[in-house]
Scaffold this motif. Structure first.
Motif, PDB file in Angstrom:
ATOM      1  N   THR A   1      21.243 -13.249  -2.383  1.00  0.00           N
ATOM      2  CA  THR A   1      22.254 -13.294  -3.262  1.00  0.00           C
ATOM      3  C   THR A   1      21.875 -13.056  -4.889  1.00  0.00           C
ATOM      4  O   THR A   1      22.485 -12.615  -5.771  1.00  0.00           O
ATOM      5  N   TRP A   2      20.485 -13.423  -5.166  1.00  0.00           N
ATOM      6  CA  TRP A   2      19.941 -13.318  -6.603  1.00  0.00           C
ATOM      7  C   TRP A   2      20.102 -12.120  -7.289  1.00  0.00           C
ATOM      8  O   TRP A   2      20.430 -11.928  -8.391  1.00  0.00           O
ATOM      9  N   PRO A   3      19.327 -10.910  -6.478  1.00  0.00           N
ATOM     10  CA  PRO A   3      19.663  -9.595  -7.265  1.00  0.00           C
ATOM     11  C   PRO A   3      21.004  -9.232  -7.391  1.00  0.00           C
ATOM     12  O   PRO A   3      21.339  -8.617  -8.609  1.00  0.00           O
ATOM     13  N   ARG A   4      21.885  -9.568  -6.757  1.00  0.00           N
ATOM     14  CA  ARG A   4      23.320  -8.977  -6.908  1.00  0.00           C
ATOM     15  C   ARG A   4      23.861  -9.878  -8.126  1.00  0.00           C
ATOM     16  O   ARG A   4      24.705  -9.448  -8.699  1.00  0.00           O
ATOM     17  N   LYS A   5      23.574 -11.196  -8.337  1.00  0.00           N
ATOM     18  CA  LYS A   5      24.254 -11.937  -8.958  1.00  0.00           C
ATOM     19  C   LYS A   5      23.334 -11.464 -10.403  1.00  0.00           C
ATOM     20  O   LYS A   5      24.076 -11.340 -11.520  1.00  0.00           O
ATOM     21  N   ILE A   6      22.262 -11.328 -10.583  1.00  0.00           N
ATOM     22  CA  ILE A   6      21.748 -10.705 -11.839  1.00  0.00           C
ATOM     23  C   ILE A   6      21.916  -9.418 -12.079  1.00  0.00           C
ATOM     24  O   ILE A   6      22.187  -9.499 -13.449  1.00  0.00           O
ATOM     25  N   LEU A   7      22.401  -8.367 -11.280  1.00  0.00           N
ATOM     26  CA  LEU A   7      22.868  -7.068 -11.653  1.00  0.00           C
ATOM     27  C   LEU A   7      24.143  -7.290 -12.042  1.00  0.00           C
ATOM     28  O   LEU A   7      24.364  -6.488 -13.298  1.00  0.00           O
ATOM     29  N   VAL A   8      24.920  -8.245 -11.719  1.00  0.00           N
ATOM     30  CA  VAL A   8      26.440  -8.342 -12.225  1.00  0.00           C
ATOM     31  C   VAL A   8      26.187  -8.926 -13.525  1.00  0.00           C
ATOM     32  O   VAL A   8      27.145  -8.423 -14.420  1.00  0.00           O
ATOM     33  N   VAL A   9      25.237  -9.977 -14.061  1.00  0.00           N
ATOM     34  CA  VAL A   9      25.401 -10.441 -15.043  1.00  0.00           C
ATOM     35  C   VAL A   9      24.808  -9.152 -16.060  1.00  0.00           C
ATOM     36  O   VAL A   9      25.350  -9.300 -17.256  1.00  0.00           O
ATOM     37  N   ILE A  10      23.939  -8.602 -15.626  1.00  0.00           N
ATOM     38  CA  ILE A  10      23.380  -7.652 -16.342  1.00  0.00           C
ATOM     39  C   ILE A  10      24.277  -6.473 -16.901  1.00  0.00           C
ATOM     40  O   ILE A  10      24.691  -5.955 -18.068  1.00  0.00           O
ATOM     41  N   GLN A  11      25.082  -5.847 -15.927  1.00  0.00           N
ATOM     42  CA  GLN A  11      26.188  -4.944 -16.073  1.00  0.00           C
ATOM     43  C   GLN A  11      27.212  -5.715 -16.986  1.00  0.00           C
ATOM     44  O   GLN A  11      27.860  -4.882 -17.786  1.00  0.00           O
ATOM     45  N   PHE A  12      27.717  -6.836 -16.783  1.00  0.00           N
ATOM     46  CA  PHE A  12      28.490  -7.223 -17.744  1.00  0.00           C
ATOM     47  C   PHE A  12      28.160  -7.287 -19.328  1.00  0.00           C
ATOM     48  O   PHE A  12      29.081  -7.130 -20.214  1.00  0.00           O
ATOM     49  N   ALA A  13      26.879  -7.871 -19.328  1.00  0.00           N
ATOM     50  CA  ALA A  13      26.557  -8.034 -20.710  1.00  0.00           C
ATOM     51  C   ALA A  13      26.568  -6.388 -21.300  1.00  0.00           C
ATOM     52  O   ALA A  13      26.574  -6.399 -22.356  1.00  0.00           O
ATOM     53  N   CYS A  14      25.938  -5.368 -20.482  1.00  0.00           N
ATOM     54  CA  CYS A  14      25.738  -4.015 -21.104  1.00  0.00           C
ATOM     55  C   CYS A  14      27.286  -3.682 -21.352  1.00  0.00           C
ATOM     56  O   CYS A  14      27.449  -3.041 -22.365  1.00  0.00           O
ATOM     57  N   SER A  15      28.442  -3.850 -20.527  1.00  0.00           N
ATOM     58  CA  SER A  15      29.730  -3.443 -20.894  1.00  0.00           C
ATOM     59  C   SER A  15      30.409  -4.359 -22.133  1.00  0.00           C
ATOM     60  O   SER A  15      30.850  -3.404 -22.804  1.00  0.00           O
ATOM     61  N   VAL A  16      29.967  -5.518 -22.174  1.00  0.00           N
ATOM     62  CA  VAL A  16      30.430  -6.143 -23.561  1.00  0.00           C
ATOM     63  C   VAL A  16      29.793  -5.699 -24.843  1.00  0.00           C
ATOM     64  O   VAL A  16      30.237  -5.279 -25.734  1.00  0.00           O
ATOM     65  N   ALA A  17      28.286  -5.263 -24.604  1.00  0.00           N
ATOM     66  CA  ALA A  17      27.583  -4.768 -25.731  1.00  0.00           C
ATOM     67  C   ALA A  17      28.086  -3.460 -26.090  1.00  0.00           C
ATOM     68  O   ALA A  17      28.358  -2.898 -27.287  1.00  0.00           O
ATOM     69  N   LEU A  18      28.551  -2.609 -25.196  1.00  0.00           N
ATOM     70  CA  LEU A  18      29.081  -1.128 -25.447  1.00  0.00           C
ATOM     71  C   LEU A  18      30.459  -1.316 -26.165  1.00  0.00           C
ATOM     72  O   LEU A  18      30.816  -0.472 -26.909  1.00  0.00           O
ATOM     73  N   ILE A  19      31.342  -2.243 -25.622  1.00  0.00           N
ATOM     74  CA  ILE A  19      32.658  -2.444 -26.262  1.00  0.00           C
ATOM     75  C   ILE A  19      32.359  -2.701 -27.664  1.00  0.00           C
ATOM     76  O   ILE A  19      33.197  -2.354 -28.504  1.00  0.00           O
ATOM     77  N   ILE A  20      31.495  -3.927 -27.994  1.00  0.00           N
ATOM     78  CA  ILE A  20      31.363  -4.214 -29.434  1.00  0.00           C
ATOM     79  C   ILE A  20      30.851  -3.212 -30.166  1.00  0.00           C
ATOM     80  O   ILE A  20      31.175  -2.808 -31.080  1.00  0.00           O
ATOM     81  N   GLY A  21      29.985  -2.311 -29.695  1.00  0.00           N
ATOM     82  CA  GLY A  21      29.205  -1.127 -30.375  1.00  0.00           C
ATOM     83  C   GLY A  21      30.512  -0.155 -30.772  1.00  0.00           C
ATOM     84  O   GLY A  21      30.541   0.255 -31.782  1.00  0.00           O
ATOM     85  N   THR A  22      31.413   0.204 -29.645  1.00  0.00           N
ATOM     86  CA  THR A  22      32.414   1.150 -29.935  1.00  0.00           C
ATOM     87  C   THR A  22      33.331   0.528 -31.034  1.00  0.00           C
ATOM     88  O   THR A  22      33.703   1.464 -31.806  1.00  0.00           O
ATOM     89  N   ILE A  23      33.741  -0.589 -30.989  1.00  0.00           N
ATOM     90  CA  ILE A  23      34.522  -1.423 -32.114  1.00  0.00           C
ATOM     91  C   ILE A  23      33.979  -1.296 -33.489  1.00  0.00           C
ATOM     92  O   ILE A  23      34.455  -0.803 -34.350  1.00  0.00           O
ATOM     93  N   ILE A  24      32.435  -1.468 -33.689  1.00  0.00           N
ATOM     94  CA  ILE A  24      31.767  -1.515 -34.832  1.00  0.00           C
ATOM     95  C   ILE A  24      31.851   0.045 -35.507  1.00  0.00           C
ATOM     96  O   ILE A  24      32.190   0.497 -36.532  1.00  0.00           O
ATOM     97  N   ILE A  25      31.633   1.181 -34.438  1.00  0.00           N
ATOM     98  CA  ILE A  25      31.435   2.285 -34.991  1.00  0.00           C
ATOM     99  C   ILE A  25      32.764   2.748 -35.333  1.00  0.00           C
ATOM    100  O   ILE A  25      32.922   3.727 -36.234  1.00  0.00           O
TER     101      ILE A  25
END
Length: 82
Positions: free
Chosen positions: A40-64
């Motif tokens: 389950t570790w790789p799945r949990k790590i990938l979910v956290v990375i995907q969530f972090a990337c989506s938050v970063a993209l949303i913040i970047g979109t708001i700033i732009i």
């Protein structure tokens, strides 16, 4: 470039294929197979990375968006009536 693409695709497809081929189909379909906490570790790590990337993209979109709005609303320094 094509060789690099082919090797990458082969490596990317071989890991899931080897992982899934090690399962006993009867146990998998019946749901009696336990994979353990290590699987389950790789799945949990990938979910956290995907969530972090989506938050970063949303913040970047708001700033732009805010920067574009600022560029639209600022005075140009040119007076049409003067």
């Amino acid at each position: 470039m094509l060789v690099s693409l082919f090797v990458t695709a082969l490596l990317a497809g071989s890991r899931p294929a080897f992982y899934l081929s090690s399962f006993n189909p009867v146990k998998v379909l019946k749901g009696t197979m336990s994979v353990g906490k290590v699987a389950t570790w790789p799945r949990k790590i990938l979910v956290v990375i995907q969530f972090a990337c989506s938050v970063a993209l949303i913040i970047g979109t708001i700033i732009i968006y805010q920067q574009i709005q600022h560029a639209k609303d600022r005075p140009t320094g040119y007076d049409l009536n003067g």
